[in-house]
Scaffold this motif. Structure first.
Motif, PDB file in Angstrom:
ATOM      1  N   ALA A  51     -11.757  60.232 -11.990  1.00 51.15           N
ATOM      2  CA  ALA A  51     -12.562  60.935 -12.996  1.00 51.15           C
ATOM      3  C   ALA A  51     -11.947  62.286 -13.319  1.00 51.15           C
ATOM      4  CB  ALA A  51     -13.988  61.103 -12.484  1.00 51.15           C
ATOM      5  N   ALA A  52     -11.498  62.980 -12.281  1.00 50.70           N
ATOM      6  CA  ALA A  52     -10.870  64.287 -12.483  1.00 50.70           C
ATOM      7  C   ALA A  52      -9.562  64.158 -13.264  1.00 50.70           C
ATOM      8  CB  ALA A  52     -10.628  64.964 -11.139  1.00 50.70           C
ATOM      9  N   ASP A  53      -8.821  63.085 -12.988  1.00 53.35           N
ATOM     10  CA  ASP A  53      -7.578  62.848 -13.723  1.00 53.35           C
ATOM     11  C   ASP A  53      -7.844  62.683 -15.217  1.00 53.35           C
ATOM     12  OD1 ASP A  53      -6.102  62.985 -11.434  1.00 53.35           O
ATOM     13  OD2 ASP A  53      -5.847  60.814 -11.201  1.00 53.35           O
ATOM     14  N   VAL A  54      -8.967  62.040 -15.535  1.00 53.77           N
ATOM     15  CA  VAL A  54      -9.269  61.702 -16.925  1.00 53.77           C
ATOM     16  C   VAL A  54      -9.845  62.890 -17.690  1.00 53.77           C
ATOM     17  CG1 VAL A  54     -10.632  60.228 -18.461  1.00 53.77           C
ATOM     18  CG2 VAL A  54      -9.621  59.272 -16.378  1.00 53.77           C
ATOM     19  N   VAL A  55     -10.801  63.611 -17.064  1.00 55.11           N
ATOM     20  CA  VAL A  55     -11.516  64.663 -17.805  1.00 55.11           C
ATOM     21  C   VAL A  55     -11.128  66.076 -17.389  1.00 55.11           C
ATOM     22  CG1 VAL A  55     -13.466  63.118 -18.118  1.00 55.11           C
ATOM     23  CG2 VAL A  55     -13.498  64.762 -16.226  1.00 55.11           C
ATOM     24  N   GLY A  56     -10.334  66.205 -16.318  1.00 49.09           N
ATOM     25  CA  GLY A  56      -9.969  67.531 -15.846  1.00 49.09           C
ATOM     26  C   GLY A  56     -10.987  68.064 -14.850  1.00 49.09           C
ATOM     27  N   ASP A  57     -11.190  69.364 -14.869  1.00 50.43           N
ATOM     28  CA  ASP A  57     -12.115  70.002 -13.925  1.00 50.43           C
ATOM     29  C   ASP A  57     -13.513  69.376 -14.053  1.00 50.43           C
ATOM     30  OD1 ASP A  57     -13.375  71.628 -12.151  1.00 50.43           O
ATOM     31  OD2 ASP A  57     -13.231  73.451 -13.360  1.00 50.43           O
TER      32      ASP A  57
END
Length: 457
Positions: A178-184
């Motif tokens: 999820a972090a990879d996709v949307v960032g922080d």
């Protein structure tokens, strides 16, 4: 002719051999596991049965005197459940036997066969599966020993190696994705569908990143409330899910529902309300909670359990030394299991051999009784004693060698026992010859994962 020896057999599929689209068709809930193994043991060919079903595998462990018939019967039952032809399923099934089957279970319980090597959840999943079979009354001496030893092996691996020290799980990998996709992730609106162990681990991983989550649950509303209190989130019912999807940035779903919770038509309506805002869906449930077609909707990015493998491959680096040490522990425990199975074989084989010899002596004496009509009772007793002495001396050395195999647990023991049984036709003469132990054991440096082994390989 069918051998009278009982053998341990495993039939299974995993993320290594089958995609989630097939695995979800073979997934079993706890209630279904009990029902399934009960049905198996009701068939005379299966004496003991334990089923394991997780997001990454479905495996059935059987004990049968006719492993070929048992495998055929089980393959048919699994194919019927998956609604595919047995021949189509056969190419995706692995079927280790005896100590190879035990070794596979030991590796599964230790986390060596997991998508995320060393993950801890599988230990509890194997225990719950075994408890389910105990409740169903489908275990027996062999499966009781097998699963008790496998759980002990898993504990040894985790306590004596650093294999599980990273505490990485499917849930933490999902959060990384999820972090990879949307960032922080901080400040993001995250919804967790479900309230089980996986949902708890997901909330824990999100909390570590400063995210307060919203739990959506129906059946486990009380547990969801408890989780929300721990991680600073809130709880809504499943009926309120569409409204929550309209505002969410990320949704992680991990229920045990046998049917999809998020449908494509419903989500299409939600996406119209979002005004073009993207939505990331991560479905780590098996069977899947989110219809695959949802991923085709504009603005929707959908990942399922199989998509996590790429993240695992990129982020996971298990130290080879830890893996080697874990393999050595598994092999050490397999030697113990092999010795135990060998003892089961040796004792009845010796008894059967002696009984067979006695039967031959008595048959020969009876056949020649008419020749000794003039012999005195004392002479008849001497003839009887000499015949039995010859039999005893003839079988003395084989008996000594068999007992030595029992004491030392030699790796070639089962092959020798089988040869003895064949030479003396003991499988025909004796009613019971317990568990076979072929394949036990092999050196640790020859170990390989059985998850990718096909039937007949």
């Amino acid at each position: 002719m069918t051998s009278s020896s009982s053998e341990l057999l495993t039939l299974g599929i995993s993320y290594k051999t089958a995609p989630v689209a097939l695995r979800e068709r073979l997934a079993l809930t706890e209630v279904e596991m009990e029902r399934f193994v009960k049905q198996l043991v009701e068939e005379s060919v299966v004496h003991e049965a334990v089923a394991i079903s997780t997001c990454n595998r479905t495996e059935i462990y059987l004990v049968s005197q006719d492993p070929v018939e048992a495998e055929t019967s089980l393959l048919g039952a699994l194919a019927k459940r998956a609604d595919i032809r047995p021949t189509e399923l056969a190419g995706l099934i692995y079927s280790p036997r005896n100590c190879d089957a035990a070794r596979h279970l030991y590796r599964v319980t230790s986390g060596l066969e997991s998508m995320i090597v060393g993950e801890a959840e599988v230990q509890g999943q194997v225990k719950r599966s075994y408890d389910s079979a105990l409740k169903a009354g489908t275990t027996g001496p062999l499966t009781n020993k097998l699963f008790t030893a496998a759980l002990q092996t898993g504990k040894r691996v985790r306590s004596e190696t650093g294999l599980g020290s990273s505490r990485t799980s499917v849930s933490t990998v999902a959060v990384d994705l999820a972090a990879d996709v949307v960032g922080d992730l901080a400040g993001r609106d995250v919804v967790i569908i479900g309230a089980g162990e996986t949902a708890e681990l997901t909330a824990q991983a999100l909390a570590a990143r400063g995210v307060s989550t919203l739990f959506v649950a129906n059946r486990n509303a009380h547990r969801a409330l408890s989780l929300a209190e721990r991680f600073g989130g809130a709880v809504v019912s499943l009926d309120e899910l569409p409204a929550r999807l309209a505002t969410a940035d990320i949704v992680v779903s991990s229920t045990s529902s046998p049917h999809p919770i998020v449908g494509c038509e419903e989500l299409e309506l939600v996406m119209r309300e979002r005004g073009g805002r993207p939505l990331v869906l991560i479905d780590i449930a098996v069977p899947r909670d989110i219809e695959a077609a949802c991923g085709e909707l504009t603005g929707v990015t959908l990942y399922d359990i199989d998509d996590l493998q790429a993240v695992v491959a990129r982020n996971m680096s298990v130290r080879e030394g830890e893996r080697t040490q874990a393999n050595a522990i598994v092999e050490d425990e397999i030697v113990r299991f092999a010795r135990w199975m060998g003892q089961l074989d040796v004792r009845p084989t010796i008894t059967a051999l002696r009984e067979h010899g006695t039967d031959i002596v008595e048959a020969v004496l009876a056949e020649n009784a008419s020749r000794w009509e003039s012999a005195s009772p004392r002479d008849l007793a001497r003839i009887d004693a000499v015949a039995r002495a010859v039999m005893q001396r003839l079988l003395h050395e084989p008996t000594v060698r068999l007992k030595s195999m029992q004491e030392h647990g030699t790796s070639t023991g089962h092959g020798r026992l089988q040869l003895v049984r064949e030479l003396f036709a003991l499988d025909e003469a004796a009613d019971v010859v317990p568990a076979a132990a072929d394949g036990c054991p092999v050196p640790a440096d020859n170990v390989r994962a059985l998850g990718g082994r096909r039937r007949g390989a």
